[in-house]
Write a protein that holds these residues in place. Structure first.
Motif, mmCIF file in Angstrom:
data_model
loop_
_atom_site.group_PDB
_atom_site.id
_atom_site.type_symbol
_atom_site.label_atom_id
_atom_site.label_comp_id
_atom_site.label_asym_id
_atom_site.label_seq_id
_atom_site.Cartn_x
_atom_site.Cartn_y
_atom_site.Cartn_z
ATOM 1 N N THR A 91 -25.861 -0.976 37.953
ATOM 2 C CA THR A 91 -24.701 -0.598 37.160
ATOM 3 C C THR A 91 -24.946 -1.003 35.713
ATOM 4 N N LEU A 92 -24.669 -0.106 34.790
ATOM 5 C CA LEU A 92 -24.873 -0.394 33.364
ATOM 6 C C LEU A 92 -23.526 -0.660 32.697
ATOM 7 N N LEU A 93 -23.419 -1.826 32.045
ATOM 8 C CA LEU A 93 -22.219 -2.190 31.289
ATOM 9 C C LEU A 93 -22.584 -2.447 29.842
ATOM 10 N N LYS A 94 -21.614 -2.343 28.967
ATOM 11 C CA LYS A 94 -21.850 -2.605 27.546
ATOM 12 C C LYS A 94 -20.802 -3.571 27.020
ATOM 13 N N SER A 95 -21.225 -4.369 26.051
ATOM 14 C CA SER A 95 -20.290 -5.273 25.382
ATOM 15 C C SER A 95 -20.350 -4.996 23.885
ATOM 16 N N PRO A 96 -19.199 -4.778 23.211
ATOM 17 C CA PRO A 96 -17.852 -4.833 23.771
ATOM 18 C C PRO A 96 -17.579 -3.689 24.733
ATOM 19 N N PRO A 97 -16.669 -3.901 25.689
ATOM 20 C CA PRO A 97 -16.393 -2.874 26.699
ATOM 21 C C PRO A 97 -15.674 -1.665 26.105
ATOM 22 N N GLN A 98 -15.778 -0.558 26.795
ATOM 23 C CA GLN A 98 -15.198 0.695 26.306
ATOM 24 C C GLN A 98 -13.686 0.601 26.118
ATOM 25 N N CYS A 99 -13.017 -0.233 26.896
ATOM 26 C CA CYS A 99 -11.554 -0.318 26.788
ATOM 27 C C CYS A 99 -11.098 -0.859 25.434
ATOM 28 N N LEU A 100 -12.019 -1.504 24.678
ATOM 29 C CA LEU A 100 -11.673 -2.017 23.354
ATOM 30 C C LEU A 100 -12.012 -1.037 22.227
ATOM 31 N N ALA A 101 -12.654 0.073 22.574
ATOM 32 C CA ALA A 101 -13.062 1.041 21.552
ATOM 33 C C ALA A 101 -11.919 1.500 20.652
ATOM 34 N N PRO A 102 -10.717 1.759 21.180
ATOM 35 C CA PRO A 102 -9.624 2.224 20.307
ATOM 36 C C PRO A 102 -9.188 1.193 19.267
ATOM 37 N N PHE A 103 -9.573 -0.069 19.471
ATOM 38 C CA PHE A 103 -9.110 -1.130 18.573
ATOM 39 C C PHE A 103 -10.181 -1.642 17.609
ATOM 40 N N ARG A 104 -11.407 -1.191 17.783
ATOM 41 C CA ARG A 104 -12.509 -1.783 17.013
ATOM 42 C C ARG A 104 -12.369 -1.543 15.513
ATOM 43 N N GLN A 105 -12.014 -0.335 15.119
ATOM 44 C CA GLN A 105 -11.872 -0.053 13.690
ATOM 45 C C GLN A 105 -10.804 -0.947 13.064
ATOM 46 N N ARG A 106 -9.721 -1.171 13.779
ATOM 47 C CA ARG A 106 -8.638 -2.019 13.257
ATOM 48 C C ARG A 106 -9.119 -3.453 13.071
ATOM 49 N N PHE A 107 -9.795 -4.012 14.054
ATOM 50 C CA PHE A 107 -10.212 -5.410 13.974
ATOM 51 C C PHE A 107 -11.452 -5.598 13.105
ATOM 52 N N ASP A 108 -12.254 -4.552 12.964
ATOM 53 C CA ASP A 108 -13.411 -4.645 12.063
ATOM 54 C C ASP A 108 -12.983 -4.812 10.608
ATOM 55 N N SER A 109 -11.764 -4.418 10.298
ATOM 56 C CA SER A 109 -11.270 -4.536 8.930
ATOM 57 C C SER A 109 -10.623 -5.896 8.659
ATOM 58 N N GLU A 110 -10.542 -6.737 9.672
ATOM 59 C CA GLU A 110 -9.904 -8.038 9.529
ATOM 60 C C GLU A 110 -10.912 -9.113 9.118
ATOM 61 N N PRO A 111 -10.446 -10.253 8.602
ATOM 62 C CA PRO A 111 -11.359 -11.336 8.242
ATOM 63 C C PRO A 111 -12.079 -11.904 9.461
ATOM 64 N N PRO A 112 -13.180 -12.647 9.232
ATOM 65 C CA PRO A 112 -14.019 -13.125 10.340
ATOM 66 C C PRO A 112 -13.266 -13.836 11.454
ATOM 67 N N LEU A 113 -12.322 -14.719 11.143
ATOM 68 C CA LEU A 113 -11.600 -15.456 12.173
ATOM 69 C C LEU A 113 -10.995 -14.513 13.204
ATOM 70 N N ILE A 114 -10.311 -13.479 12.757
ATOM 71 C CA ILE A 114 -9.630 -12.549 13.655
ATOM 72 C C ILE A 114 -10.635 -11.606 14.315
ATOM 73 N N ARG A 115 -11.571 -11.103 13.525
ATOM 74 C CA ARG A 115 -12.576 -10.167 14.060
ATOM 75 C C ARG A 115 -13.423 -10.825 15.150
ATOM 76 N N ARG A 116 -13.849 -12.058 14.912
ATOM 77 C CA ARG A 116 -14.702 -12.750 15.895
ATOM 78 C C ARG A 116 -13.924 -13.081 17.170
ATOM 79 N N ALA A 117 -12.639 -13.418 17.024
ATOM 80 C CA ALA A 117 -11.822 -13.698 18.212
ATOM 81 C C ALA A 117 -11.690 -12.448 19.066
ATOM 82 N N PHE A 118 -11.515 -11.305 18.414
ATOM 83 C CA PHE A 118 -11.415 -10.026 19.124
ATOM 84 C C PHE A 118 -12.684 -9.756 19.937
ATOM 85 N N TYR A 119 -13.853 -9.904 19.311
ATOM 86 C CA TYR A 119 -15.107 -9.628 20.022
ATOM 87 C C TYR A 119 -15.406 -10.689 21.072
ATOM 88 N N ALA A 120 -14.962 -11.924 20.847
ATOM 89 C CA ALA A 120 -15.138 -12.960 21.861
ATOM 90 C C ALA A 120 -14.369 -12.591 23.133
#
Length: 433
Positions: A243-272
Motif C-alpha cells: 500500500t502506498l501512502l503519502k505525507s501530508p495525507p490527501q485529506c489535508l490537501a484542501p487546507f495546504r494553501q491556507r496554512f502555507d501562507s501562515e507563519p512557521p509556528l502555525i504552518r509547522r503545527a499543521f504539517y506535524a
C-alpha cells in the motif's frame, strides 16, 4: 510605559551579519566599550541603524505580527537598506530567544523612518535606534521626532560567540513538534482567526489510536524534490504488492494553501498533525500489507530545522542533539531510505517537470546554504536514522541498490515473505527484483 528593548542588558545578542560566518555577538552595558573590527562594520558610520521586535505574550499573535513585519521590511524598504535577522537570548536556555530584525539604512530617503513609524503604532512592535560617537555605539528607544523620555543609553559591548546558535533554542514545539498534543494546542489557539483549524482538528480527532504490534513492515522513502521518490515508491509498491501512502495525507490537501501562507509556528503545527494522521493510516494498512510511505517525519523535521537555523551548516544543532530524536508518540517505520542525487542532476529533473514550485522548493534552487542544511538535517535524525541511497543511476539500479544492504534486505524480504503468506501466488519473489 517604556517598552522593553529587544537587545537587553544581561543577555547575549546576535545579528546574522554575514551568512557565510557565525553571527555577530554582543551584549549591552551602561558603560562605553570600544567596538571590535567586525562590530565596526555593522555599527559603523555607514547609515541609519535600527532594530525592531514583537513584544507580545500571545504566541499566535506574536508569530503573525513577526511575519507581517518581515514581509513589510522586505517589500517596502529601498535597495540601500540592509535587513538582518537578529535575536536576544539567554545562552543554553530553551525558548529564551526574542527574534527581530536589524536595519542598516544607507539611503538618503526617509522610507525606513516612515515604515518604522507606521509599525511602531502597534503596541506589539518596539523600535530602537543606534548612535555612534568615536569608537562607541549605543542603543536607545526610537522616536521619529524626539528622543524618548526615560530612554537610557545602553552601549554595544562585543562578546564571544555562543556555544549553540540562538535559533536552536526555540526549535522545540515551535518549529518542530515532538508530540501530537503540542501541535494540536497550536491549532486550537488559532480557531478564532483561522476557521480551517477546526476542520483539521476534526480530522485528527477522527483517527483511531495507532498501534502496529505484528503488522507488515513499513518503508519510508525520503529525499529532496526530484530525487526519484515517486519512481522508487511506485516500484516498491508494485514489487511488494504494498500500500502506498503519502505525507501530508490527501485529506489535508484542501487546507495546504491556507496554512502555507501562515507563519512557521502555525504552518509547522499543521504539517506535524499531518504526520499523525498518516501514522493512523499506516497503522490500519500495515495490518493487511507492507506499506510504502512517500515522506514522513524526517522531511517535516529536516525542512523545519534548516529553515529555522540561519546561515551555515555549522549553525545546525549538533549531531546527537535531542532535536533530531523521533517523537515518542509517533508510529515508527521499519526502514527509511534517503534518496540523494547531485545538485545539477536534481535541477535538470526539476526543469523537465515544468511544475510550479513551493516556496521551499524555490529556496532549495537558489540558496545553497539552505539545501546543504536540509540534506545534513536528514542525515542527523535518529531512531530511526536514514539509509542513504544514490538515486543518480537508472530506476532499476536504484531499486536493486535499495535491496543491497543486509538490514534492508531482511526488512524487505520480510515484507515479501509476509505478502506471499497473505496473498498466495500474487507476489513476485525477491530474486526477481
Amino acid at each position: 510605559m517604556l517598552r522593553r528593548a529587544m537587545f537587553r542588558c544581561g543577555q547575549l545578542c546576535s545579528v546574522e551579519f554575514d551568512l557565510r560566518a557565525e553571527p555577530l555577538y554582543f551584549t549591552l552595558s551602561s558603560s562605553p566599550h570600544v567596538l571590535h573590527h567586525a562590530h565596526q562594520q555593522l555599527f559603523g558610520d555607514c547609515g541609519k541603524l535600527f532594530s525592531l521586535h514583537v513584544q507580545c505574550e500571545n504566541r499566535i499573535e506574536k508569530a503573525q505580527t513577526h511575519a507581517e513585519m518581515k514581509h513589510k521590511l522586505s517589500s517596502r524598504l529601498s535597495r540601500d537598506c540592509d535587513v538582518f535577522e537578529a535575536s536576544s537570548f539567554i545562552p543554553d536556555v530553551e525558548n529564551s530567544v526574542v527574534k527581530g530584525f536589524f536595519i542598516r539604512d544607507k539611503s538618503t530617503t526617509t522610507l525606513s523612518e516612515d515604515l518604522l513609524n507606521t509599525l511602531r503604532q502597534s503596541e506589539r512592535v518596539c523600535v530602537f535606534s543606534y548612535k555612534r560617537e568615536g569608537q562607541y555605539c549605543w542603543q536607545e528607544l526610537w522616536s521619529p521626532v524626539n528622543q524618548v523620555e526615560g530612554s537610557e543609553r545602553q552601549y554595544i559591548t562585543p562578546a564571544a560567540a555562543a556555544e549553540h546558535h540562538p535559533s536552536t533554542l526555540n526549535i522545540r514545539n515551535s518549529d518542530v513538534f515532538y508530540s501530537m498534543d503540542e501541535a494540536y494546542k497550536v491549532l486550537q489557539e488559532c480557531t478564532d482567526i483561522i476557521p480551517e483549524s477546526k476542520e483539521v482538528l476534526k480530522l485528527v480527532d477522527e483517527q483511531l489510536e495507532t498501534s502496529r504490534d505484528d503488522g507488515f513492515p513499513v518503508i519510508v522513502i525520503e529525499g529532496l524534490d526530484a530525487t526519484g521518490k515517486t519512481t522508487l515508491t511506485e516500484a516498491l509498491r508494485e514489487s511488494l504488492n504494498a500500500t502506498l501512502l503519502k505525507s501530508p495525507p490527501q485529506c489535508l490537501a484542501p487546507f495546504r494553501q491556507r496554512f502555507d501562507s501562515e507563519p512557521p509556528l502555525i504552518r509547522r503545527a499543521f504539517y506535524a498533525l499531518g504526520n499523525y494522521i498518516t501514522a493512523a493510516h499506516i497503522g490500519k494498512e500495515s495490518l493487511k500489507a507492507p506499506v510504502i510511505v512517500d515522506r514522513y517525519w524526517h522531511s517535516t523535521a529536516a525542512y523545519a530545522i534548516a529553515t529555522a537555523v540561519g546561515g551555515r551548516v555549522e549553525n545546525l544543532p549538533r549531531p546527537g542533539s535531542e532535536l533530531y530524536q523521533w517523537p515518542e508518540d509517533l508510529l515508527q517505520p521499519n526502514l527509511v531510505l534517503l534518496l540523494t542525487v547531485n545538485p545539477e542532476e536534481r535541477l535538470r529533473r526539476l526543469r523537465d517537470r515544468g511544475q510550479d514550485k513551493t516556496v521551499e522548493e524555490a529556496e532549495l534552487e537558489i540558496n545553497q546554504f539552505f539545501r546543504l542544511k536540509v540534506e545534513e538535517a536528514y542525515k542527523r535524525i535518529q531512531n530511526p536514522a536514514c539509509i542513504i541511497v544514490d538515486a543518480s543511476p537508472s530506476p532499476q539500479e536504484v531499486l536493486q541498490q535499495s535491496f543491497s544492504d543486509d538490514t534492508r534486505g531482511k526488512v524487505i524480504a520480510g515484507a515479501v515473505a509476509g505478502c506471499q503468506l497473505s496473498y498466495a501466488g500474487s507476489q513476485r519473489p525477491l530474486s526477481s527484483l
